[in-house]
Design a protein around this motif. Sequence first.
Motif, short mmCIF file in Angstrom:
data_model
loop_
_atom_site.label_atom_id
_atom_site.label_comp_id
_atom_site.label_asym_id
_atom_site.label_seq_id
_atom_site.Cartn_x
_atom_site.Cartn_y
_atom_site.Cartn_z
N PRO A 175 0.80 -1.24 0.00
CA PRO A 175 0.00 0.00 0.00
C PRO A 175 0.83 1.28 0.00
O PRO A 175 0.30 2.35 -0.33
CB PRO A 175 -0.82 -0.13 1.30
CG PRO A 175 -0.95 -1.61 1.51
CD PRO A 175 0.37 -2.16 1.07
N ARG A 176 2.10 1.21 0.31
CA ARG A 176 2.94 2.41 0.31
C ARG A 176 3.13 2.97 -1.10
O ARG A 176 3.55 4.12 -1.26
CB ARG A 176 4.31 2.10 0.92
CG ARG A 176 4.20 1.67 2.37
CD ARG A 176 5.51 1.14 2.91
NE ARG A 176 5.24 0.26 4.04
CZ ARG A 176 6.18 -0.42 4.70
NH1 ARG A 176 7.44 -0.32 4.34
NH2 ARG A 176 5.84 -1.21 5.70
N ALA A 177 2.86 2.16 -2.11
CA ALA A 177 3.00 2.62 -3.49
C ALA A 177 1.68 3.11 -4.08
O ALA A 177 1.64 3.49 -5.24
CB ALA A 177 3.56 1.49 -4.35
N VAL A 178 0.63 3.11 -3.27
CA VAL A 178 -0.71 3.48 -3.76
C VAL A 178 -1.18 4.73 -3.01
O VAL A 178 -1.25 4.72 -1.78
CB VAL A 178 -1.71 2.34 -3.55
CG1 VAL A 178 -3.09 2.73 -4.07
CG2 VAL A 178 -1.22 1.06 -4.23
N PRO A 179 -1.51 5.81 -3.73
CA PRO A 179 -1.99 7.02 -3.04
C PRO A 179 -3.28 6.75 -2.27
O PRO A 179 -4.15 6.01 -2.73
CB PRO A 179 -2.22 8.01 -4.18
CG PRO A 179 -1.38 7.50 -5.31
CD PRO A 179 -1.38 6.00 -5.18
N ASP A 180 -3.40 7.37 -1.10
CA ASP A 180 -4.60 7.25 -0.29
C ASP A 180 -5.63 8.31 -0.68
O ASP A 180 -5.29 9.32 -1.31
CB ASP A 180 -4.26 7.44 1.20
CG ASP A 180 -3.35 6.34 1.72
OD1 ASP A 180 -3.24 5.30 1.06
OD2 ASP A 180 -2.75 6.56 2.79
N ALA A 181 -6.86 8.07 -0.29
CA ALA A 181 -7.89 9.10 -0.45
C ALA A 181 -7.56 10.28 0.46
O ALA A 181 -7.09 10.10 1.59
CB ALA A 181 -9.26 8.53 -0.10
N ARG A 182 -7.81 11.49 -0.03
CA ARG A 182 -7.47 12.69 0.74
C ARG A 182 -8.65 13.16 1.56
O ARG A 182 -9.80 13.10 1.10
CB ARG A 182 -7.04 13.81 -0.21
CG ARG A 182 -5.82 13.49 -1.05
CD ARG A 182 -5.55 14.63 -2.02
NE ARG A 182 -4.47 14.32 -2.94
CZ ARG A 182 -4.15 15.08 -3.99
NH1 ARG A 182 -4.84 16.19 -4.23
NH2 ARG A 182 -3.15 14.74 -4.78
N PRO A 183 -8.39 13.69 2.77
CA PRO A 183 -9.47 14.32 3.53
C PRO A 183 -9.89 15.61 2.85
O PRO A 183 -9.13 16.19 2.06
CB PRO A 183 -8.82 14.58 4.89
CG PRO A 183 -7.36 14.66 4.61
CD PRO A 183 -7.11 13.70 3.49
N PRO A 184 -11.08 16.11 3.14
CA PRO A 184 -11.60 17.29 2.44
C PRO A 184 -11.04 18.61 2.96
O PRO A 184 -11.78 19.50 3.38
CB PRO A 184 -13.10 17.19 2.68
CG PRO A 184 -13.21 16.50 4.00
CD PRO A 184 -12.08 15.51 4.05
N ALA A 185 -9.71 18.73 2.94
CA ALA A 185 -9.08 19.98 3.38
C ALA A 185 -9.16 21.01 2.25
O ALA A 185 -8.83 20.69 1.10
CB ALA A 185 -7.64 19.73 3.77
N ASP A 186 -9.58 22.23 2.56
CA ASP A 186 -9.74 23.25 1.52
C ASP A 186 -9.05 24.56 1.90
O ASP A 186 -9.43 25.64 1.44
CB ASP A 186 -11.22 23.50 1.24
CG ASP A 186 -12.00 23.90 2.50
OD1 ASP A 186 -11.39 23.94 3.58
OD2 ASP A 186 -13.21 24.17 2.39
N GLY A 187 -8.01 24.46 2.72
CA GLY A 187 -7.26 25.64 3.12
C GLY A 187 -6.03 25.84 2.26
O GLY A 187 -5.92 25.30 1.16
#
Length: 330
Positions: free
Chosen positions: A91-103
């Motif tokens: 899994p270290r080679a696969v990007p994770d889903a991002r949290p909805p940060a909008d700053g």
Amino acid sequence: MITAPDLSRGGTRGGRWATAACWLAAAPVAAWALVRLAGLERGPLVLAIAFTPYVAALAPVVAVSALALRRRAPAVVAALAALSLIGAVAPRAVPDARPPADGPTLRLLTANLRLGSADPAGLVDLARVRRVDVLTVQELTPALAAELDRLGLATLLPYRSLSPEVGSTGSGVYARHPLRDTGHRRNKGFFFTQAYATVTVPGAPPLRVESAHPAAPYAVDVVPDWWTDQRAQPPATPDSGLSVLAGDFNATLDHAALRELIATGYTDAADAAGAGFGGTWGPYDGDPIPPVTIDHVLVDRRIAVRAAGTFPVPGSDHRALLAELRLPAG
């Protein structure tokens, strides 16, 4: 009629040797998988477990070789170990889903400066070219701190929380934005300092940043110091302010101590970006050591990781790690 002996069967001398060889290869792989998955590393295993990705790559070879020799039991054991290890590291080679940060976006760079011997011009150029907003450093000496400022770091990153010391114990946090609550703490293991500060980024909540540097488990007799410093790292604060730990952790994602710290509410930036196999320490000063990933940027899980990557720092045995972050709006 006389027939040639079947050396593929366990009843012959050759067959017994083949069976023994398969088990001699499969058993260590299986034991490694058990230690890694259960977090059982102690003593010399703390040093060894850092090389788990290499064992994960080797394990399928052991399984296929045993299967080719028709040794089903060691083949099955090696295959199960391979699946377990690959499942832990892939899994270290696969990007994770991002949290909805909008700053706002924040570019954070961390670098171990190897007893102050890193090339100051190279580090300043890296900070300039990569438009770094926050820089955390380890093994910062007074002479190097002065030279960094002379070469332009004072203009690029004018705000700082520094504890430069001769040798390997110094540290620092540099920033483009104003800092408050500055200071440092000293680890009990190797007495490395960890400078910290709260960064006030326009449009985002206050962000506490600390330059992490626990003891190195370079020999069995100092492993207890490593455990002491790992357990003393500040946990995440998911119910209050944002925090980032960035530096030379002397641990990889295969060490249970680091995984337990992350579980308090951090995300490993390189892992989240799918760049978790980027080596940060090992052969970069000429030592014949396979690269391992012991430098990390651990960010609050409310922070989105947009990218991460490593860069050479001439004169250091580490590569610098840069993380591009998207902060929550504040």
